[in-house]
Write a protein that holds these residues in place. Sequence first.
Motif, PDB file in Angstrom:
ATOM      1  N   ILE A 172      48.705  36.876  46.159  1.00 25.76           N
ATOM      2  CA  ILE A 172      48.029  35.900  45.309  1.00 25.76           C
ATOM      3  C   ILE A 172      48.570  36.058  43.896  1.00 25.76           C
ATOM      4  CG2 ILE A 172      45.832  35.199  44.284  1.00 25.76           C
ATOM      5  CD1 ILE A 172      44.459  36.032  46.859  1.00 25.76           C
ATOM      6  N   VAL A 173      49.029  34.962  43.321  1.00 30.04           N
ATOM      7  CA  VAL A 173      49.545  34.951  41.953  1.00 30.04           C
ATOM      8  C   VAL A 173      48.680  34.001  41.143  1.00 30.04           C
ATOM      9  CG1 VAL A 173      51.552  34.633  40.466  1.00 30.04           C
ATOM     10  CG2 VAL A 173      51.876  35.314  42.863  1.00 30.04           C
ATOM     11  N   THR A 174      47.924  34.514  40.202  1.00 26.84           N
ATOM     12  CA  THR A 174      47.043  33.658  39.415  1.00 26.84           C
ATOM     13  C   THR A 174      47.844  32.934  38.329  1.00 26.84           C
ATOM     14  OG1 THR A 174      46.418  35.376  37.807  1.00 26.84           O
ATOM     15  CG2 THR A 174      45.105  35.220  39.835  1.00 26.84           C
ATOM     16  N   GLY A 175      47.411  31.719  38.029  1.00 23.43           N
ATOM     17  CA  GLY A 175      48.090  30.939  36.996  1.00 23.43           C
ATOM     18  C   GLY A 175      49.546  30.701  37.330  1.00 23.43           C
ATOM     19  N   LEU A 211      48.462  41.389  44.537  1.00 17.61           N
ATOM     20  CA  LEU A 211      47.757  40.587  43.541  1.00 17.61           C
ATOM     21  C   LEU A 211      48.524  40.657  42.231  1.00 17.61           C
ATOM     22  CD1 LEU A 211      45.293  39.003  42.417  1.00 17.61           C
ATOM     23  CD2 LEU A 211      44.237  41.235  41.939  1.00 17.61           C
ATOM     24  N   VAL A 212      48.919  39.513  41.732  1.00 20.91           N
ATOM     25  CA  VAL A 212      49.597  39.449  40.434  1.00 20.91           C
ATOM     26  C   VAL A 212      48.675  38.726  39.460  1.00 20.91           C
ATOM     27  CG1 VAL A 212      51.638  38.733  39.155  1.00 20.91           C
ATOM     28  CG2 VAL A 212      51.850  39.411  41.561  1.00 20.91           C
ATOM     29  N   ASN A 213      48.142  39.475  38.504  1.00 23.01           N
ATOM     30  CA  ASN A 213      47.229  38.924  37.496  1.00 23.01           C
ATOM     31  C   ASN A 213      48.050  38.342  36.356  1.00 23.01           C
ATOM     32  OD1 ASN A 213      44.668  39.678  38.711  1.00 23.01           O
ATOM     33  ND2 ASN A 213      45.211  41.793  38.246  1.00 23.01           N
ATOM     34  N   ASN A 214      48.399  37.072  36.514  1.00 22.75           N
ATOM     35  CA  ASN A 214      49.301  36.423  35.568  1.00 22.75           C
ATOM     36  C   ASN A 214      48.614  35.422  34.647  1.00 22.75           C
ATOM     37  OD1 ASN A 214      52.092  35.294  34.688  1.00 22.75           O
ATOM     38  ND2 ASN A 214      51.030  33.507  35.497  1.00 22.75           N
ATOM     39  N   MET A 216      39.372  39.395  31.559  1.00 27.06           N
ATOM     40  CA  MET A 216      38.391  39.393  32.643  1.00 27.06           C
ATOM     41  C   MET A 216      38.920  38.747  33.928  1.00 27.06           C
ATOM     42  SD  MET A 216      35.896  41.202  31.841  1.00 27.06           S
ATOM     43  CE  MET A 216      34.965  40.848  33.334  1.00 27.06           C
ATOM     44  N   SER A 217      39.894  37.853  33.815  1.00 28.48           N
ATOM     45  CA  SER A 217      40.467  37.286  35.042  1.00 28.48           C
ATOM     46  C   SER A 217      41.097  38.387  35.885  1.00 28.48           C
ATOM     47  CB  SER A 217      41.506  36.216  34.702  1.00 28.48           C
ATOM     48  OG  SER A 217      42.615  36.777  34.014  1.00 28.48           O
ATOM     49  N   GLY A 218      41.815  39.299  35.248  1.00 28.67           N
ATOM     50  CA  GLY A 218      42.424  40.408  35.982  1.00 28.67           C
ATOM     51  C   GLY A 218      41.408  41.399  36.503  1.00 28.67           C
ATOM     52  N   PHE A 277      49.566  43.571  36.588  1.00 24.23           N
ATOM     53  CA  PHE A 277      49.046  42.843  35.433  1.00 24.23           C
ATOM     54  C   PHE A 277      50.227  42.371  34.590  1.00 24.23           C
ATOM     55  CE2 PHE A 277      45.428  45.276  36.714  1.00 24.23           C
ATOM     56  CZ  PHE A 277      44.298  44.604  36.260  1.00 24.23           C
ATOM     57  N   ILE A 278      50.262  41.081  34.268  1.00 21.84           N
ATOM     58  CA  ILE A 278      51.300  40.586  33.371  1.00 21.84           C
ATOM     59  C   ILE A 278      50.781  40.736  31.944  1.00 21.84           C
ATOM     60  CG2 ILE A 278      52.791  38.676  32.726  1.00 21.84           C
ATOM     61  CD1 ILE A 278      53.274  39.851  35.539  1.00 21.84           C
ATOM     62  N   SER A 279      51.270  41.776  31.285  1.00 23.50           N
ATOM     63  CA  SER A 279      50.906  42.044  29.893  1.00 23.50           C
ATOM     64  C   SER A 279      51.954  41.375  28.999  1.00 23.50           C
ATOM     65  CB  SER A 279      50.826  43.557  29.671  1.00 23.50           C
ATOM     66  OG  SER A 279      50.510  43.860  28.335  1.00 23.50           O
ATOM     67  N   SER A 280      52.418  42.051  27.967  1.00 21.72           N
ATOM     68  CA  SER A 280      53.398  41.478  27.048  1.00 21.72           C
ATOM     69  C   SER A 280      53.858  42.555  26.089  1.00 21.72           C
ATOM     70  CB  SER A 280      52.777  40.323  26.255  1.00 21.72           C
ATOM     71  OG  SER A 280      53.608  39.925  25.187  1.00 21.72           O
TER      72      SER A 280
END
Length: 262
Positions: free
Chosen positions: A11-14, A86-89, A115-117, A138-141
């Motif tokens: 699952i890849v969000t966004g 799970l990719v929290n993007n 909170m989405s992640g 988690f896709i941070s930056s």
Amino acid sequence: MQINLSGKTAIVTGSTRGIGYAIAAGLAGAGATVVITGRKQADVDTALASLRAAVPGASVRGVAADLGNAAGFDTLKTAEPHADILVNNVGVFELQPFAEIPDAEWTRFFEINIMSGVRASRAYLPGMQQKNWGRIVFISSESGISIPADMIHYGFTKTGNLAISRGLAKSLAGTGITVNAVLPGPTLSEGVRELVAPGGDHAAAERAANEFVKQHRSGSIIQRVATPEEVANMVVYVCSTQASATTGAALRVDGGVVDTIA
């Protein structure tokens, strides 16, 4: 290296565009069944059609849900109750002076970017624990390390992603579940294209983005923006079986913007 994610559901969000879409395409290309998400059904349908054309034979599904609130996760979990990867993007960003950021924007950024992640990881972690295998990313930056003065609220949330991913990885010590954060630098996603060259074509946006990097991210070693696919390559690797010893890490795909050897 042959990465084979056959039999895994990701699952890849966004993920209807930008970095999220590139990650979904990369995972599908590695054989995973991929679930993309977006707020609007039309965007999900368009992304699915594009993904099927780009990766012939891909097993892909989509869920339309607003993951900026808890109700959206109820929708997602009902439609897709299980995930191996799970990719929290999903996330938002905006240039805004600190004194002009109202409370509501701080709350919005927190709900979507952090909170989405938290909600997604909490929802899908039990299933991973039952199998003793899973990948959470988690896709941070790079902005979570080098906080930008013109996006302090964004940088704050991306630092939060790092703290959560590290703590969650430690809580899963000794299991077959890894948790990592990936830190893109300036990347030519649709959002960045619209920011640097509104209404311009891809070539004009790329030129403008590269000039932005040289002027405002002068520490960049590659001296250009990255592509979404370059970020996706790192994500696909950390989701693989080959990355089983990589966990609790902050993995930079920042073009060398962050000036540190660690």
